[in-house]
Design an enzyme around this catalytic site. Structure first.
Site, PDB file in Angstrom:
ATOM      1  N   GLY A  72     -38.819 -13.149   4.191  1.00  0.00           N
ATOM      2  CA  GLY A  72     -39.557 -13.295   5.438  1.00  0.00           C
ATOM      3  C   GLY A  72     -40.802 -12.434   5.490  1.00  0.00           C
ATOM      4  O   GLY A  72     -41.254 -11.878   4.480  1.00  0.00           O
ATOM      5  N   LYS A  95     -53.469 -22.295  15.713  1.00  0.00           N
ATOM      6  CA  LYS A  95     -54.366 -22.992  16.644  1.00  0.00           C
ATOM      7  C   LYS A  95     -55.803 -23.008  16.115  1.00  0.00           C
ATOM      8  O   LYS A  95     -56.517 -24.013  16.237  1.00  0.00           O
ATOM      9  CB  LYS A  95     -54.345 -22.313  18.011  1.00  0.00           C
ATOM     10  CG  LYS A  95     -53.125 -22.616  18.856  1.00  0.00           C
ATOM     11  CD  LYS A  95     -53.286 -21.948  20.219  1.00  0.00           C
ATOM     12  CE  LYS A  95     -52.171 -22.350  21.168  1.00  0.00           C
ATOM     13  NZ  LYS A  95     -52.368 -21.763  22.515  1.00  0.00           N
ATOM     14  N   TYR A 117     -29.478 -10.201  21.825  1.00  0.00           N
ATOM     15  CA  TYR A 117     -30.132  -9.723  20.601  1.00  0.00           C
ATOM     16  C   TYR A 117     -30.360  -8.213  20.658  1.00  0.00           C
ATOM     17  O   TYR A 117     -30.082  -7.487  19.698  1.00  0.00           O
ATOM     18  CB  TYR A 117     -31.457 -10.449  20.416  1.00  0.00           C
ATOM     19  CG  TYR A 117     -32.261 -10.009  19.222  1.00  0.00           C
ATOM     20  CD1 TYR A 117     -31.985 -10.504  17.946  1.00  0.00           C
ATOM     21  CD2 TYR A 117     -33.310  -9.097  19.356  1.00  0.00           C
ATOM     22  CE1 TYR A 117     -32.724 -10.099  16.841  1.00  0.00           C
ATOM     23  CE2 TYR A 117     -34.055  -8.690  18.261  1.00  0.00           C
ATOM     24  CZ  TYR A 117     -33.757  -9.192  17.011  1.00  0.00           C
ATOM     25  OH  TYR A 117     -34.493  -8.786  15.922  1.00  0.00           O
ATOM     26  N   THR A 127     -43.575  -2.091  15.585  1.00  0.00           N
ATOM     27  CA  THR A 127     -44.179  -2.819  16.705  1.00  0.00           C
ATOM     28  C   THR A 127     -44.494  -4.242  16.222  1.00  0.00           C
ATOM     29  O   THR A 127     -43.896  -4.731  15.267  1.00  0.00           O
ATOM     30  CB  THR A 127     -45.429  -2.083  17.215  1.00  0.00           C
ATOM     31  OG1 THR A 127     -46.256  -1.730  16.099  1.00  0.00           O
ATOM     32  CG2 THR A 127     -45.054  -0.830  17.967  1.00  0.00           C
ATOM     33  N   ASN A 128     -45.412  -4.930  16.867  1.00  0.00           N
ATOM     34  CA  ASN A 128     -45.686  -6.338  16.556  1.00  0.00           C
ATOM     35  C   ASN A 128     -46.257  -6.477  15.143  1.00  0.00           C
ATOM     36  O   ASN A 128     -47.272  -5.859  14.816  1.00  0.00           O
ATOM     37  CB  ASN A 128     -46.680  -6.906  17.568  1.00  0.00           C
ATOM     38  CG  ASN A 128     -46.167  -6.798  18.984  1.00  0.00           C
ATOM     39  OD1 ASN A 128     -45.404  -7.622  19.447  1.00  0.00           O
ATOM     40  ND2 ASN A 128     -46.576  -5.743  19.679  1.00  0.00           N
TER      41      ASN A 128
END
Length: 368
Positions: free
Chosen positions: A59, A237, A186, A214-215
């Site tokens: 991943g 997008k 979760y 974090t993100n």
């Protein structure tokens, strides 16, 4: 006792609260082998000083680790790395996990695998997110004990922090209040990793710890527009806007602030934790507070990387912005690694945009 009963008794003895779930899984997989020979990770090289096994190794974070390791002299000289995928076995199944550990005999484990999903999946399947993640984590952690793994590093998430809290959040605040109700299953399952890290250290002397990134963004992400995270969704997008000659439409005003970490930076820091960070206390892996950036600025950076003029970036303010900020404190990391240089966000986004464009046909673009 027959073999099936022994398997279920074993799951209970190992603390797997999802006994009924495992029974269901075992019934549905009747006749299947614990491991499939197709697509399995190669066995680790035990002539090396360390054999490092990464669960969920294919991943976003696993690929970041792999990218760092490919350029690391220490890894080439002294380490053998094994990156597991779902093809290597069902981590909810104690027998499959034992077979994986028996096959690879790791000295170190980085545990990234989890049942994950977007907001609506977490809201609709709280029980499943809790039970399946507890099974996965319990099986991996208990096998690390049984197989005398020298070090286990597990990956948590900032979503485990209390919903009602002060900012910036830090490592001492993990259990100081309930998480947001939308992802309670979760979040509590992830919190239990920290609890068990301490229990294994107290009872067995195991060196288990955890990281809280974090993100994360970068190549090899899931670029789902409907159910993915903000940056991969924006990149997808932007690709479609370029292809179709349309505007790049952003949901919300773009005002919320977030800290983003490039997956290769996270990979480098995760390897450092595995090698050199020996505390049971979790550690936040993040860019500094001052590097927090608005979603609006991220959208403009993605547009620039994709070659889309700024005047074609549109914000749909009828859509919700979500939480305004979730600032995390990285003081502990800065104290321990003052030398670490994070990838500038514009450069990381450019690499991610280019990767997605070059791999559009095969990149992950769906799921939750």
């Amino acid at each position: 006792m027959d073999k099936q009963t022994l398997k279920l008794a074993g799951a209970v003895a190992m603390g797997a609260v999802g006994m009924a779930l495992y029974s269901k899984l075992a019934a549905s997989n009747k006749g299947n082998k614990a491991l499939s020979a197709v697509g399995m990770a190669a066995v680790g090289d035990h002539t090396k000083k360390r054999v490092v096994m990464v669960t969920g190794g294919t991943g976003l974070v696993g690929k970041g680790i792999e990218a760092f390791i490919s350029e690391c002299p220490e890894a080439k000289a002294n380490e053998s790395w094994v990156y597991l995928s779902s093809k290597d076995g069902d981590l909810r199944d104690p027998a499959a996990v034992e077979a994986i550990f028996e096959r690879h005999k790791p000295t170190h484990v980085i545990h990234l695998a989890a049942k994950v999903g977007g907001l609506f999946a977490n809201m609709a399947e709280k029980v499943e997110f809790y039970r399946e993640n507890v099974l996965i984590n319990d099986n991996v952690m208990e096998c690390c004990r049984k197989f005398k793994v020298s070090k286990l590093v597990s990956c948590l998430s900032t979503c485990i922090f209390p919903d009602k809290t002060t900012y910036p959040i830090d490592e001492t605040m993990v259990h100081s209040g309930p998480p947001h109700d939308s992802n309670a299953g979760y979040a509590y399952a992830k919190r239990m990793i920290d609890v068990l890290n301490r229990c294994y250290a107290d009872e067995y002397g195991c060196k288990f710890t955890s990281i809280i990134p974090t993100n994360i963004y970068g190549p090899h992400d899931n670029f789902s527009i409907q159910g993915g995270h903000v940056i991969p969704g924006l990149i997808h997008k932007a690709y479609l806007a370029n292809r179709d000659g349309t505007d790049l439409n952003i949901w919300g005003s773009g005002s919320p602030l977030r800290q983003f970490i490039f997956n290769k930076d996270l990979g480098a820091l995760t390897v450092w934790v595995m090698r050199d960070y020996d505390s049971v206390e979790p550690i936040i892996l993040s860019v500094p507070e001052e590097d927090e950036v608005s979603i609006r600025d991220v959208a403009y950076m993605v547009a620039e990387a994709a070659g889309i003029p700024k005047d074609r970036v549109k914000f749909d303010t009828t859509k919700s912005d979500g939480q305004f900020k979730k600032t995390a404190c990285n003081d502990k990391l800065k104290k321990l690694r003052p030398d670490f240089k994070f990838t500038p966000m514009a450069a990381g986004l450019k690499e991610a945009v280019n990767w997605f464009s070059a791999n559009y046909a095969t990149a992950r673009k769906g799921g939750h």
